[in-house]
Design a protein around this motif. Sequence first.
Motif, PDB file in Angstrom:
ATOM      1  N   ARG A  71      25.587  22.721   7.544  1.00 21.50           N
ATOM      2  CA  ARG A  71      24.198  23.772   7.792  1.00 21.50           C
ATOM      3  C   ARG A  71      24.346  24.986   5.784  1.00 21.50           C
ATOM      4  NH1 ARG A  71      26.183  25.560  12.341  1.00 21.50           N
ATOM      5  NH2 ARG A  71      27.115  27.710  11.105  1.00 21.50           N
ATOM      6  N   GLU A  72      26.011  24.889   5.387  1.00 19.60           N
ATOM      7  CA  GLU A  72      25.898  25.493   4.584  1.00 19.60           C
ATOM      8  C   GLU A  72      25.656  24.397   3.513  1.00 19.60           C
ATOM      9  OE1 GLU A  72      26.789  28.426   1.614  1.00 19.60           O
ATOM     10  OE2 GLU A  72      27.261  28.205   3.957  1.00 19.60           O
ATOM     11  N   PHE A  79      18.634  29.430  10.694  1.00 23.75           N
ATOM     12  CA  PHE A  79      20.023  28.151  10.726  1.00 23.75           C
ATOM     13  C   PHE A  79      19.617  28.354  12.259  1.00 23.75           C
ATOM     14  CE2 PHE A  79      20.964  28.641   6.515  1.00 23.75           C
ATOM     15  CZ  PHE A  79      21.130  27.771   6.004  1.00 23.75           C
ATOM     16  N   LYS A 108      21.539  24.512   3.283  1.00 24.61           N
ATOM     17  CA  LYS A 108      21.564  25.623   2.117  1.00 24.61           C
ATOM     18  C   LYS A 108      21.329  25.737   0.313  1.00 24.61           C
ATOM     19  CE  LYS A 108      22.977  30.677   1.684  1.00 24.61           C
ATOM     20  NZ  LYS A 108      23.350  31.670   1.933  1.00 24.61           N
ATOM     21  N   THR A 109      22.980  25.062  -0.111  1.00 21.76           N
ATOM     22  CA  THR A 109      23.124  24.671  -1.188  1.00 21.76           C
ATOM     23  C   THR A 109      21.741  23.918  -1.854  1.00 21.76           C
ATOM     24  OG1 THR A 109      25.684  24.895  -0.841  1.00 21.76           O
ATOM     25  CG2 THR A 109      24.876  24.181  -3.757  1.00 21.76           C
ATOM     26  N   ASP A 114      29.336  23.533  10.503  1.00 23.99           N
ATOM     27  CA  ASP A 114      29.572  25.422   9.276  1.00 23.99           C
ATOM     28  C   ASP A 114      28.795  24.723   8.176  1.00 23.99           C
ATOM     29  OD1 ASP A 114      29.283  27.389  11.484  1.00 23.99           O
ATOM     30  OD2 ASP A 114      31.384  27.731  10.879  1.00 23.99           O
ATOM     31  N   ALA A 115      29.796  23.080   7.834  1.00 24.18           N
ATOM     32  CA  ALA A 115      29.802  22.685   6.651  1.00 24.18           C
ATOM     33  C   ALA A 115      28.372  22.554   6.481  1.00 24.18           C
ATOM     34  CB  ALA A 115      31.019  21.916   6.346  1.00 24.18           C
ATOM     35  N   THR A 127      22.503  27.144  15.707  1.00 25.43           N
ATOM     36  CA  THR A 127      23.636  25.994  15.486  1.00 25.43           C
ATOM     37  C   THR A 127      23.672  25.027  16.441  1.00 25.43           C
ATOM     38  OG1 THR A 127      24.421  27.526  17.016  1.00 25.43           O
ATOM     39  CG2 THR A 127      24.434  28.262  14.953  1.00 25.43           C
TER      40      THR A 127
END
Length: 362
Positions: free
Chosen positions: A254-255, A271, A258-259, A251-252, A273
């Motif tokens: 992917r985030e 996204f 995104k940022t 998750d981190a 998984t």
Amino acid sequence: SAIGELASGITHEFNNILTNIQGYIQYTIDNPEDVESNIKAFQVIAKMTEQGHNILKNLSMLTRKDITNKERHQIADLLSDILKIQEKILLKDNINVVKNFLKNPICYVDPALLQQVFLNIVLNAVHAIRPKGKGTITITIDESKGNAIIKIHDTGIGIDPKIKDEIFNPFFTTKNGAHNIVGTGMGLSISKNIIEQHSGKIYFQSIPEKETEFTIELPKYTTAYLPKDIETCQKPADISTLSILIVDDDDAIRELFKTLLQSLGIQSITFATNGYEAYMLCKTNDYDIIFMDVSMPVLSGIDAHQMIQNEKPNQKVIFVTGIFYEDEIKELVDRNQAYGYIKKPFDIKEIKSLLYSVASCK
């Protein structure tokens, strides 16, 4: 043959150690009242035990196949630290050091192991110069074809051409005690193994009675790789319109993607998984680029890439990987005909460069 020579060397060294230990133990058993001699005997036994420990430690280094403590380091900084430590020895032996640091490349290395290599070669240079009474060690650091190039040159007694094929062999040494120099024959063999485990090369050239130069080549640190024919078409382009698929089970991560992508003005970000989700998304959607983690549950990035390629041969996929060895990653990319790779931890500049290459080659 090489294994036989290694076994022979180990047998010879441990036979010497055991002979000393057994002899002194027998003496102390037979002469329990001779306290002064027995103390000396136990001191020798302790020394032999330490020597055996060091041989085993060196053997573990010689056979080591995986290096896990890699970090980004500037080569000139690592070498400068070694020279600082050896400053008194160099002065004592009338040795002048010339630092010809043309570049200061960054490599992904285990700093302690690499400094062990540098120290070993510098000390070999000191030992080669000592019989002459004075001399010069010249250290050159440069870059060439994506590699850091380190050359350590000395004006010592050189290496006999007759033994040039043996100096990297375990337990081979020419240091027999002359000029207060004793060798174990493990330094260069361990150094060679360490350099090779960093995907590098080590070699030398020498002129007897005049000079020796050891050269080390190490891959420079890069967080991204593109085939050469793709790199050539990189030029400023509008990347804000790119459609991107991020595939990672973390998750981190992917985030973070995104940022980073949104900071570059990119809005079309999807996204997944795992590899199977990515494959299903690609069946009904088109993406300019896919960032695909290699190791994921359900379906790996490699298997997902192959399935996607079967249906969309022109789909550009960038592998995201934690593999440290440069050769392994490039082989993975080339074997699977991927567009390129980035390594964790990745650099936003490298991602930006990859995106420019995609946008300019659309």
